[in-house]
Design a protein around this motif. Structure first.
Motif, PDB file in Angstrom:
ATOM      1  N   MET A   1     -12.013  -5.649  12.851  1.00  0.00           N
ATOM      2  CA  MET A   1     -10.621  -5.334  13.203  1.00  0.00           C
ATOM      3  C   MET A   1      -9.796  -6.615  13.214  1.00  0.00           C
ATOM      4  O   MET A   1     -10.255  -7.665  13.603  1.00  0.00           O
ATOM      5  N   GLU A   2      -8.551  -6.504  12.807  1.00  0.00           N
ATOM      6  CA  GLU A   2      -7.656  -7.653  12.749  1.00  0.00           C
ATOM      7  C   GLU A   2      -7.267  -8.077  14.162  1.00  0.00           C
ATOM      8  O   GLU A   2      -7.196  -7.266  15.070  1.00  0.00           O
ATOM      9  N   THR A   3      -7.016  -9.355  14.305  1.00  0.00           N
ATOM     10  CA  THR A   3      -6.545  -9.832  15.602  1.00  0.00           C
ATOM     11  C   THR A   3      -5.074  -9.499  15.757  1.00  0.00           C
ATOM     12  O   THR A   3      -4.365  -9.271  14.780  1.00  0.00           O
ATOM     13  N   THR A   4      -4.600  -9.490  16.979  1.00  0.00           N
ATOM     14  CA  THR A   4      -3.206  -9.145  17.230  1.00  0.00           C
ATOM     15  C   THR A   4      -2.262 -10.249  16.776  1.00  0.00           C
ATOM     16  O   THR A   4      -1.061 -10.035  16.721  1.00  0.00           O
ATOM     17  N   THR A   5      -2.795 -11.422  16.443  1.00  0.00           N
ATOM     18  CA  THR A   5      -1.920 -12.507  16.000  1.00  0.00           C
ATOM     19  C   THR A   5      -1.883 -12.629  14.482  1.00  0.00           C
ATOM     20  O   THR A   5      -1.188 -13.480  13.950  1.00  0.00           O
ATOM     21  N   ALA A   6      -2.634 -11.817  13.766  1.00  0.00           N
ATOM     22  CA  ALA A   6      -2.651 -11.894  12.307  1.00  0.00           C
ATOM     23  C   ALA A   6      -1.244 -11.654  11.748  1.00  0.00           C
ATOM     24  O   ALA A   6      -0.451 -10.932  12.336  1.00  0.00           O
ATOM     25  N   ALA A   7      -0.971 -12.278  10.615  1.00  0.00           N
ATOM     26  CA  ALA A   7       0.330 -12.121   9.956  1.00  0.00           C
ATOM     27  C   ALA A   7       0.181 -11.112   8.820  1.00  0.00           C
ATOM     28  O   ALA A   7      -0.236 -11.457   7.726  1.00  0.00           O
ATOM     29  N   PRO A   8       0.489  -9.845   9.084  1.00  0.00           N
ATOM     30  CA  PRO A   8       0.314  -8.821   8.061  1.00  0.00           C
ATOM     31  C   PRO A   8       1.300  -8.996   6.913  1.00  0.00           C
ATOM     32  O   PRO A   8       2.398  -9.519   7.093  1.00  0.00           O
ATOM     33  N   ARG A   9       0.858  -8.569   5.731  1.00  0.00           N
ATOM     34  CA  ARG A   9       1.750  -8.563   4.565  1.00  0.00           C
ATOM     35  C   ARG A   9       1.468  -7.314   3.756  1.00  0.00           C
ATOM     36  O   ARG A   9       0.394  -6.737   3.828  1.00  0.00           O
ATOM     37  N   LEU A  10       2.449  -6.924   2.979  1.00  0.00           N
ATOM     38  CA  LEU A  10       2.334  -5.752   2.130  1.00  0.00           C
ATOM     39  C   LEU A  10       1.273  -5.989   1.064  1.00  0.00           C
ATOM     40  O   LEU A  10       1.209  -7.070   0.474  1.00  0.00           O
ATOM     41  N   SER A  11       0.443  -5.001   0.841  1.00  0.00           N
ATOM     42  CA  SER A  11      -0.554  -5.073  -0.223  1.00  0.00           C
ATOM     43  C   SER A  11       0.150  -5.247  -1.559  1.00  0.00           C
ATOM     44  O   SER A  11       1.249  -4.720  -1.778  1.00  0.00           O
ATOM     45  N   ARG A  12      -0.496  -5.946  -2.480  1.00  0.00           N
ATOM     46  CA  ARG A  12       0.085  -6.149  -3.815  1.00  0.00           C
ATOM     47  C   ARG A  12       0.232  -4.845  -4.600  1.00  0.00           C
ATOM     48  O   ARG A  12       0.937  -4.807  -5.591  1.00  0.00           O
ATOM     49  N   LEU A  13      -0.436  -3.795  -4.152  1.00  0.00           N
ATOM     50  CA  LEU A  13      -0.351  -2.500  -4.833  1.00  0.00           C
ATOM     51  C   LEU A  13       0.929  -1.747  -4.502  1.00  0.00           C
ATOM     52  O   LEU A  13       1.240  -0.747  -5.141  1.00  0.00           O
ATOM     53  N   PHE A  14       1.656  -2.212  -3.490  1.00  0.00           N
ATOM     54  CA  PHE A  14       2.846  -1.510  -3.024  1.00  0.00           C
ATOM     55  C   PHE A  14       4.078  -2.388  -3.116  1.00  0.00           C
ATOM     56  O   PHE A  14       3.998  -3.606  -3.010  1.00  0.00           O
ATOM     57  N   ARG A  15       5.226  -1.734  -3.308  1.00  0.00           N
ATOM     58  CA  ARG A  15       6.509  -2.442  -3.299  1.00  0.00           C
ATOM     59  C   ARG A  15       7.449  -1.681  -2.379  1.00  0.00           C
ATOM     60  O   ARG A  15       7.636  -0.466  -2.523  1.00  0.00           O
ATOM     61  N   LEU A  16       8.043  -2.385  -1.442  1.00  0.00           N
ATOM     62  CA  LEU A  16       9.005  -1.807  -0.507  1.00  0.00           C
ATOM     63  C   LEU A  16      10.397  -1.976  -1.086  1.00  0.00           C
ATOM     64  O   LEU A  16      10.785  -3.082  -1.462  1.00  0.00           O
ATOM     65  N   GLN A  17      11.138  -0.875  -1.183  1.00  0.00           N
ATOM     66  CA  GLN A  17      12.515  -0.991  -1.674  1.00  0.00           C
ATOM     67  C   GLN A  17      13.360   0.162  -1.151  1.00  0.00           C
ATOM     68  O   GLN A  17      12.852   1.216  -0.795  1.00  0.00           O
ATOM     69  N   TRP A  18      14.679  -0.088  -1.134  1.00  0.00           N
ATOM     70  CA  TRP A  18      15.644   0.949  -0.772  1.00  0.00           C
ATOM     71  C   TRP A  18      15.785   1.877  -1.965  1.00  0.00           C
ATOM     72  O   TRP A  18      15.949   1.427  -3.103  1.00  0.00           O
ATOM     73  N   GLU A  19      15.698   3.162  -1.727  1.00  0.00           N
ATOM     74  CA  GLU A  19      15.839   4.159  -2.785  1.00  0.00           C
ATOM     75  C   GLU A  19      17.077   4.981  -2.480  1.00  0.00           C
ATOM     76  O   GLU A  19      17.089   5.803  -1.568  1.00  0.00           O
ATOM     77  N   GLN A  20      18.138   4.722  -3.235  1.00  0.00           N
ATOM     78  CA  GLN A  20      19.414   5.390  -2.985  1.00  0.00           C
ATOM     79  C   GLN A  20      19.278   6.907  -3.071  1.00  0.00           C
ATOM     80  O   GLN A  20      19.867   7.630  -2.276  1.00  0.00           O
ATOM     81  N   ALA A  21      18.505   7.402  -4.020  1.00  0.00           N
ATOM     82  CA  ALA A  21      18.341   8.849  -4.173  1.00  0.00           C
ATOM     83  C   ALA A  21      17.707   9.482  -2.934  1.00  0.00           C
ATOM     84  O   ALA A  21      17.982  10.639  -2.606  1.00  0.00           O
ATOM     85  N   GLN A  22      16.858   8.737  -2.231  1.00  0.00           N
ATOM     86  CA  GLN A  22      16.204   9.236  -1.022  1.00  0.00           C
ATOM     87  C   GLN A  22      16.993   8.876   0.243  1.00  0.00           C
ATOM     88  O   GLN A  22      16.679   9.375   1.322  1.00  0.00           O
ATOM     89  N   LEU A  23      17.955   7.970   0.096  1.00  0.00           N
ATOM     90  CA  LEU A  23      18.693   7.418   1.235  1.00  0.00           C
ATOM     91  C   LEU A  23      17.725   6.884   2.285  1.00  0.00           C
ATOM     92  O   LEU A  23      17.883   7.095   3.487  1.00  0.00           O
TER      93      LEU A  23
END
Length: 87
Positions: A1-23
């Motif tokens: 299990m990860e420690t509570t101080t770990a610095a999480p980051r988005l997996s390279r398989l995913f991209r976070l973005q604003w989707e206007q069609a979904q608002l």
């Protein structure tokens, strides 16, 4: 299990973005898309691999003038890790 101080980051398989069609913010991946609620998006936007989890909680509490978010943020990050969204 990860420690509570770990610095999480988005997996390279995913991209976070604003989707206007979904608002809404979405996570895009090769097989599809996950529409995020506002809280999930705010947490994931801060998961940059540089900010430790306590710092992310502090940023959220300051941004939304809230307190006591630690347990909820920790639970979301744990779930996001299980889903493969975060590493």
């Amino acid at each position: 299990m990860e420690t509570t101080t770990a610095a999480p980051r988005l997996s390279r398989l995913f991209r976070l973005q604003w989707e206007q069609a979904q608002l809404a913010y979405v996570l895009l991946y090769p097989e599809g898309m996950v529409k995020l609620n506002g809280s999930a998006a705010e947490i994931l936007k801060r998961c940059d691999g540089r900010s430790a989890l306590p710092d992310i909680v502090a940023q959220l509490e300051q941004a939304f003038n809230a307190s006591g978010l630690d347990a909820d943020v920790q639970a979301f990050v744990a779930d996001a890790r299980q889903r493969g969204w975060l590493v």
